[in-house]
Design a protein around this motif. Structure first.
Motif, mmCIF file in Angstrom:
data_model
loop_
_atom_site.group_PDB
_atom_site.id
_atom_site.type_symbol
_atom_site.label_atom_id
_atom_site.label_comp_id
_atom_site.label_asym_id
_atom_site.label_seq_id
_atom_site.Cartn_x
_atom_site.Cartn_y
_atom_site.Cartn_z
ATOM 1 N N GLY A 193 0.847 -1.093 0.163
ATOM 2 C CA GLY A 193 0.073 -0.026 0.129
ATOM 3 C C GLY A 193 0.840 1.493 -0.094
ATOM 4 O O GLY A 193 0.552 2.307 0.417
ATOM 5 N N LYS A 194 2.159 1.040 -0.327
ATOM 6 C CA LYS A 194 2.901 2.388 -0.486
ATOM 7 C C LYS A 194 2.489 3.544 -1.336
ATOM 8 O O LYS A 194 2.508 4.543 -0.829
ATOM 9 N N THR A 195 2.206 3.073 -2.479
ATOM 10 C CA THR A 195 1.413 4.351 -3.347
ATOM 11 C C THR A 195 0.525 4.963 -2.792
ATOM 12 O O THR A 195 0.313 6.187 -2.843
ATOM 13 N N LEU A 196 -0.608 4.352 -2.394
ATOM 14 C CA LEU A 196 -1.871 4.832 -1.803
ATOM 15 C C LEU A 196 -1.531 5.571 -0.467
ATOM 16 O O LEU A 196 -2.017 6.708 -0.120
ATOM 17 N N LEU A 197 -0.797 5.207 0.478
ATOM 18 C CA LEU A 197 -0.471 5.854 1.334
ATOM 19 C C LEU A 197 0.497 7.200 1.029
ATOM 20 O O LEU A 197 0.070 8.250 1.486
ATOM 21 N N ILE A 198 1.074 7.159 0.260
ATOM 22 C CA ILE A 198 1.997 8.304 -0.198
ATOM 23 C C ILE A 198 0.664 9.524 -0.760
ATOM 24 O O ILE A 198 0.858 10.687 -0.385
ATOM 25 N N LEU A 199 -0.247 8.868 -1.198
ATOM 26 C CA LEU A 199 -1.274 9.817 -1.853
ATOM 27 C C LEU A 199 -1.995 10.251 -0.760
ATOM 28 O O LEU A 199 -2.397 11.576 -0.955
ATOM 29 N N ARG A 200 -2.378 9.586 0.203
ATOM 30 C CA ARG A 200 -2.871 10.090 1.292
ATOM 31 C C ARG A 200 -2.202 11.158 2.035
ATOM 32 O O ARG A 200 -2.862 12.250 2.547
ATOM 33 N N LEU A 201 -0.902 11.034 2.138
ATOM 34 C CA LEU A 201 -0.017 12.039 2.967
ATOM 35 C C LEU A 201 -0.028 13.174 2.210
ATOM 36 O O LEU A 201 -0.026 14.081 2.683
ATOM 37 N N ALA A 202 0.144 12.953 0.881
ATOM 38 C CA ALA A 202 -0.012 14.181 -0.001
ATOM 39 C C ALA A 202 -1.167 14.930 -0.255
ATOM 40 O O ALA A 202 -1.143 16.361 0.105
ATOM 41 N N GLU A 203 -2.266 14.474 0.223
ATOM 42 C CA GLU A 203 -3.458 15.018 0.354
ATOM 43 C C GLU A 203 -3.715 16.085 1.413
ATOM 44 O O GLU A 203 -4.071 17.237 1.399
ATOM 45 N N ARG A 204 -3.023 15.476 2.597
ATOM 46 C CA ARG A 204 -3.213 16.231 3.824
ATOM 47 C C ARG A 204 -2.271 17.402 3.867
ATOM 48 O O ARG A 204 -2.402 18.574 4.086
ATOM 49 N N LEU A 205 -0.860 17.057 3.308
ATOM 50 C CA LEU A 205 0.180 17.882 2.969
ATOM 51 C C LEU A 205 -0.476 19.297 2.386
ATOM 52 O O LEU A 205 -0.404 20.394 2.559
ATOM 53 N N LYS A 206 -1.033 18.778 1.136
ATOM 54 C CA LYS A 206 -1.384 19.923 0.179
ATOM 55 C C LYS A 206 -2.602 20.682 0.930
ATOM 56 O O LYS A 206 -2.651 22.098 0.484
ATOM 57 N N GLU A 207 -3.373 20.138 1.505
ATOM 58 C CA GLU A 207 -4.477 21.110 2.589
ATOM 59 C C GLU A 207 -3.639 22.092 3.325
ATOM 60 O O GLU A 207 -4.315 23.183 3.700
ATOM 61 N N LYS A 208 -2.608 21.877 3.777
ATOM 62 C CA LYS A 208 -1.550 22.602 4.544
ATOM 63 C C LYS A 208 -1.003 23.630 3.923
ATOM 64 O O LYS A 208 0.011 24.371 4.235
ATOM 65 N N GLY A 209 -0.969 23.486 2.685
ATOM 66 C CA GLY A 209 -0.255 24.380 1.723
ATOM 67 C C GLY A 209 1.218 23.976 1.492
ATOM 68 O O GLY A 209 2.001 24.568 0.907
ATOM 69 N N VAL A 210 1.359 22.747 1.718
ATOM 70 C CA VAL A 210 2.786 21.902 1.612
ATOM 71 C C VAL A 210 2.980 21.560 -0.073
ATOM 72 O O VAL A 210 1.915 20.908 -0.349
#
Length: 214
Positions: A43-60
């Protein structure tokens, strides 16, 4: 970085030198990079995508390098999600190394990202021997792989900063107690951090971000 040495030199020492070069480059560009390792299907890819979603919400701003033996399936998923991404195929090699990653970084728009996830080839053995020059390491392990995976692969878990025990929603169906994996990891690496996750639902993603210092 066309610097390939053969013969009797210390290959591992040379890998450390190249990893140090990558680390310094990333630091100079203000990019925090993470080496994401784990078996195929963890599940590496999907987990990276989920982490990216949260980070993008923070403006990262988030980028990803997709490492695979062949193909660009994961790379396309990153692109579709709006990540700055690059594909990195290894051919016959079962891992990324600092030399290949260094080449990928040469053409990567580092000025456009704050956090870079480097998804390693699906494997719990080879990647442990090849540092990439990242600020941290994350190993993803799925409960569907069994409750003995940490015991079978002690090296990678001993040296890993953070572990995500993923797909915990399936634990009951496969007869695995996630806490066995957690306890095995804590025995090997008392200083490490372990988080229970379910990438599909988003469970544990915020906690995992905090464990990575993000």
């Amino acid at each position: 970085m066309h610097d390939i040495r053969v013969g009797t030199q210390d290959v591992f020492k040379h890998q450390l030198e190249l990893a140090s070069y990558n680390y310094k480059l990333l630091q100079e560009r203000g990019v925090r990079a993470f080496n994401v390792m784990g078996a195929i299907g963890s599940g590496k890819t999907l987990l990276i995508l989920r982490l990216a979603e949260r980070l993008k919400e923070k403006g990262v701003r988030v980028g990803a390098i997709a490492g695979d033996v062949a193909g660009d399936d994961d790379h396309q998923k990153f692109v579709a999600a709006g990540l700055v991404a690059a594909n990195l195929n290894t051919g016959d090699d079962c891992h990324l190394d600092a030399h290949r990653v260094g080449h990928a970084l040469e053409g990567f728009p580092l000025a456009e990202v704050d956090v870079l996830f480097i998804e390693n080839v699906g494997n719990l053995v080879c990647p442990a021997d090849f540092p990439l020059g990242t600020a941290g390491d994350l190993v993803v392990i799925s409960v569907t792989e069994g409750d003995d995976m940490v015991r079978k692969h002690p090296k990678i878990f001993t040296q890993t900063d953070v572990v995500a025990v993923n797909k915990v929603d399936l634990a009951g169906f496969v007869g695995v107690d996630p806490m066995v994996l957690v306890d095995d990891y804590r025995r090997l690496n008392p200083q490490g951090k372990v988080v229970l996750t379910d990438a599909r639902s988003g469970r544990g993603v915020d906690e995992l971000l905090a464990s990575l210092g993000l």
